[in-house]
Write a protein that holds these residues in place. Structure first.
Motif, PDB file in Angstrom:
ATOM      1  N   ARG A 126      -9.749  -6.990 -41.894  1.00  0.00           N
ATOM      2  CA  ARG A 126      -8.448  -7.114 -42.359  1.00  0.00           C
ATOM      3  C   ARG A 126      -7.661  -6.663 -41.399  1.00  0.00           C
ATOM      4  N   TYR A 127      -6.375  -7.176 -40.815  1.00  0.00           N
ATOM      5  CA  TYR A 127      -5.783  -7.044 -39.486  1.00  0.00           C
ATOM      6  C   TYR A 127      -4.193  -6.657 -40.224  1.00  0.00           C
ATOM      7  N   ALA A 128      -3.481  -6.006 -38.961  1.00  0.00           N
ATOM      8  CA  ALA A 128      -2.019  -6.133 -39.104  1.00  0.00           C
ATOM      9  C   ALA A 128      -1.440  -6.145 -37.795  1.00  0.00           C
ATOM     10  N   TYR A 129      -0.400  -6.807 -37.775  1.00  0.00           N
ATOM     11  CA  TYR A 129       0.156  -6.789 -36.222  1.00  0.00           C
ATOM     12  C   TYR A 129       1.756  -6.119 -36.320  1.00  0.00           C
ATOM     13  N   PHE A 130       1.725  -5.214 -35.248  1.00  0.00           N
ATOM     14  CA  PHE A 130       3.055  -4.654 -35.201  1.00  0.00           C
ATOM     15  C   PHE A 130       3.735  -4.675 -34.044  1.00  0.00           C
ATOM     16  N   PRO A 131       5.022  -5.655 -33.994  1.00  0.00           N
ATOM     17  CA  PRO A 131       5.444  -6.238 -32.681  1.00  0.00           C
ATOM     18  C   PRO A 131       6.139  -4.940 -32.008  1.00  0.00           C
ATOM     19  N   ALA A 132       6.930  -4.319 -32.713  1.00  0.00           N
ATOM     20  CA  ALA A 132       7.577  -3.129 -32.127  1.00  0.00           C
ATOM     21  C   ALA A 132       6.915  -2.246 -31.284  1.00  0.00           C
ATOM     22  N   SER A 133       5.533  -1.910 -31.940  1.00  0.00           N
ATOM     23  CA  SER A 133       5.020  -0.906 -31.133  1.00  0.00           C
ATOM     24  C   SER A 133       3.765  -1.859 -30.157  1.00  0.00           C
ATOM     25  N   ARG A 134       3.716  -3.135 -30.237  1.00  0.00           N
ATOM     26  CA  ARG A 134       2.929  -3.904 -29.734  1.00  0.00           C
ATOM     27  C   ARG A 134       1.322  -3.663 -29.822  1.00  0.00           C
ATOM     28  N   ARG A 135       1.199  -3.424 -30.917  1.00  0.00           N
ATOM     29  CA  ARG A 135      -0.347  -3.134 -31.449  1.00  0.00           C
ATOM     30  C   ARG A 135      -0.704  -4.220 -32.844  1.00  0.00           C
ATOM     31  N   LEU A 136      -2.193  -4.117 -32.393  1.00  0.00           N
ATOM     32  CA  LEU A 136      -2.947  -5.096 -33.405  1.00  0.00           C
ATOM     33  C   LEU A 136      -3.940  -4.045 -34.070  1.00  0.00           C
ATOM     34  N   ALA A 137      -3.926  -3.911 -35.338  1.00  0.00           N
ATOM     35  CA  ALA A 137      -4.872  -2.706 -36.171  1.00  0.00           C
ATOM     36  C   ALA A 137      -6.126  -3.877 -36.665  1.00  0.00           C
ATOM     37  N   VAL A 138      -7.282  -3.585 -36.467  1.00  0.00           N
ATOM     38  CA  VAL A 138      -8.252  -4.265 -37.118  1.00  0.00           C
ATOM     39  C   VAL A 138      -9.304  -3.463 -37.753  1.00  0.00           C
ATOM     40  N   GLN A 140     -12.779  -3.306 -39.750  1.00  0.00           N
ATOM     41  CA  GLN A 140     -14.136  -3.949 -40.283  1.00  0.00           C
ATOM     42  C   GLN A 140     -15.196  -3.183 -40.403  1.00  0.00           C
ATOM     43  N   ASN A 141     -15.800  -3.289 -41.471  1.00  0.00           N
ATOM     44  CA  ASN A 141     -16.974  -2.554 -41.742  1.00  0.00           C
ATOM     45  C   ASN A 141     -16.581  -0.879 -42.032  1.00  0.00           C
ATOM     46  N   GLY A 142     -15.273  -0.855 -42.353  1.00  0.00           N
ATOM     47  CA  GLY A 142     -14.984   0.680 -42.614  1.00  0.00           C
ATOM     48  C   GLY A 142     -14.469   1.363 -41.317  1.00  0.00           C
ATOM     49  N   GLN A 143     -14.412   0.606 -40.241  1.00  0.00           N
ATOM     50  CA  GLN A 143     -14.159   1.114 -38.998  1.00  0.00           C
ATOM     51  C   GLN A 143     -12.723   0.376 -38.633  1.00  0.00           C
ATOM     52  N   THR A 144     -11.909   1.218 -38.006  1.00  0.00           N
ATOM     53  CA  THR A 144     -10.470   0.709 -37.609  1.00  0.00           C
ATOM     54  C   THR A 144     -10.015   0.798 -36.034  1.00  0.00           C
ATOM     55  N   ARG A 145      -9.680  -0.601 -35.580  1.00  0.00           N
ATOM     56  CA  ARG A 145      -9.581  -0.237 -34.006  1.00  0.00           C
ATOM     57  C   ARG A 145      -8.261  -0.688 -33.832  1.00  0.00           C
ATOM     58  N   LEU A 146      -7.793  -0.134 -32.652  1.00  0.00           N
ATOM     59  CA  LEU A 146      -6.397  -0.780 -32.138  1.00  0.00           C
ATOM     60  C   LEU A 146      -6.254  -1.333 -30.879  1.00  0.00           C
ATOM     61  N   TYR A 147      -5.661  -2.518 -30.926  1.00  0.00           N
ATOM     62  CA  TYR A 147      -5.507  -3.151 -29.538  1.00  0.00           C
ATOM     63  C   TYR A 147      -4.209  -3.257 -28.928  1.00  0.00           C
ATOM     64  N   ASP A 148      -3.880  -3.226 -27.790  1.00  0.00           N
ATOM     65  CA  ASP A 148      -2.918  -3.426 -27.157  1.00  0.00           C
ATOM     66  C   ASP A 148      -2.481  -5.114 -27.083  1.00  0.00           C
ATOM     67  N   ASP A 180     -10.701  -9.782 -25.737  1.00  0.00           N
ATOM     68  CA  ASP A 180      -9.849  -9.813 -24.329  1.00  0.00           C
ATOM     69  C   ASP A 180      -8.726  -9.266 -24.495  1.00  0.00           C
ATOM     70  N   LEU A 181      -8.445  -8.272 -25.549  1.00  0.00           N
ATOM     71  CA  LEU A 181      -7.261  -7.241 -25.523  1.00  0.00           C
ATOM     72  C   LEU A 181      -7.828  -5.734 -25.148  1.00  0.00           C
ATOM     73  N   GLN A 182      -6.821  -5.016 -24.536  1.00  0.00           N
ATOM     74  CA  GLN A 182      -7.337  -3.709 -24.497  1.00  0.00           C
ATOM     75  C   GLN A 182      -7.337  -2.809 -25.697  1.00  0.00           C
ATOM     76  N   GLN A 183      -8.410  -2.291 -25.801  1.00  0.00           N
ATOM     77  CA  GLN A 183      -8.473  -1.261 -26.933  1.00  0.00           C
ATOM     78  C   GLN A 183      -8.089  -0.051 -26.608  1.00  0.00           C
ATOM     79  N   VAL A 184      -7.104   0.454 -27.602  1.00  0.00           N
ATOM     80  CA  VAL A 184      -6.142   2.057 -27.408  1.00  0.00           C
ATOM     81  C   VAL A 184      -6.600   2.837 -28.580  1.00  0.00           C
ATOM     82  N   ASP A 185      -5.815   4.061 -28.371  1.00  0.00           N
ATOM     83  CA  ASP A 185      -6.204   5.114 -29.337  1.00  0.00           C
ATOM     84  C   ASP A 185      -5.187   5.253 -30.350  1.00  0.00           C
TER      85      ASP A 185
END
Length: 259
Positions: A126-138, A140-148, A180-185
């Protein structure tokens, strides 16, 4: 419907009463539209014709395929619950897990990102896109990653194959891979600079006003023989009575003016 807030439950009851369906049918559509990012849904409920699909501004399909009244009701219901999702999060936040991420049905993404403009689920992702903070949260398999997301505006999932190795999203600049997106914290700095999309390597030359090509100079005396031949032809026509004397004189004067 224990996962809905008290305010959302009241809204669900109100929508159900106005459309003549049960609150359970409305809640089913609410969850389906939420999983579809707020603009599409796949659902199954006996009051809604069994299994069906909906897309905002597109086609609505129900199990009773020739029941146009039911299609109109489902479309109206989906548009109302989509508006409810845009107003606020109708789901009760689940208990927080380790790492500061909310892993429940509601806000499973990190804090400080704002409200998602698009969210959805596909298979075990599952994913969620946040235009105000320019972030994509994904997640998968219980692990969440953030992308710029940089200059991309995410609107949906493109494809997911091979256990997420080719996870891609639909962007206003075409398909973009998560790899291709930069993973961030976490959320970006409030002083971040806007990222501009890449510019094309070439630029078109400025248009100039069209100018007609100059006419080729006419050689003097080049058509003398042609004019004389035409006068002789006119004289012949006059002699045969085809042209009157007046017509002959007019045409002759016209040809002589070209010399």
């Amino acid at each position: 419907m224990q996962d809905l807030t008290q305010t959302a439950l009241q809204r669900v009851d109100d929508i159900a009463a106005r459309h003549g369906v049960s609150a359970d049918a409305v809640a089913t559509l609410l969850r389906a539209v939420s999983n579809g990012g707020g603009s599409m849904a796949q659902f199954s409920h006996p009051e809604l014709g069994g299994m069906g699909q909906w897309s905002q501004g597109g086609m609505t399909m129900v199990g009773d395929m020739f029941n146009n009244g039911l299609k109109y009701r489902v479309d109206s219901l989906c548009n109302e619950v989509a508006a409810l999702l845009r107003e606020s999060n109708p789901f009760v936040p689940a208990p927080m897990q380790g790492g500061g991420f909310n892993q429940g049905f509601g806000n499973w993404w990190p804090d400080g990102l704002g409200s998602p403009a698009a969210s959805g689920a596909q298979n075990d992702m599952r994913y969620a896109y946040f235009p105000a903070s320019r972030r994509l949260a994904v997640q998968q398999n219980g692990q969440t990653r953030l992308y710029d997301t940089a200059y991309h505006s995410i609107s949906g999932v493109s494809q997911q194959q091979g256990g997420g190795q080719s996870l891609s999203f639909v962007s206003d600049h075409g398909t973009v891979r998560a790899a291709d997106l930069q993973q961030v914290d976490g959320p970006p700095s409030p002083h971040r600079q806007a990222v501009q999309p890449p510019q094309p390597a070439w630029r078109p030359e400025p248009a100039t006003a069209w100018q007609p090509a100059p006419a080729p100079p006419q050689a003097s005396g080049g058509n003398d023989g042609d004019v004389l031949a035409k006068i002789e032809k006119l004289a012949e026509l006059r002699g045969r009575g085809i042209l009157t004397e007046e017509e002959f004189s007019t045409k002759k004067a016209e040809l002589l003016s070209r010399l």
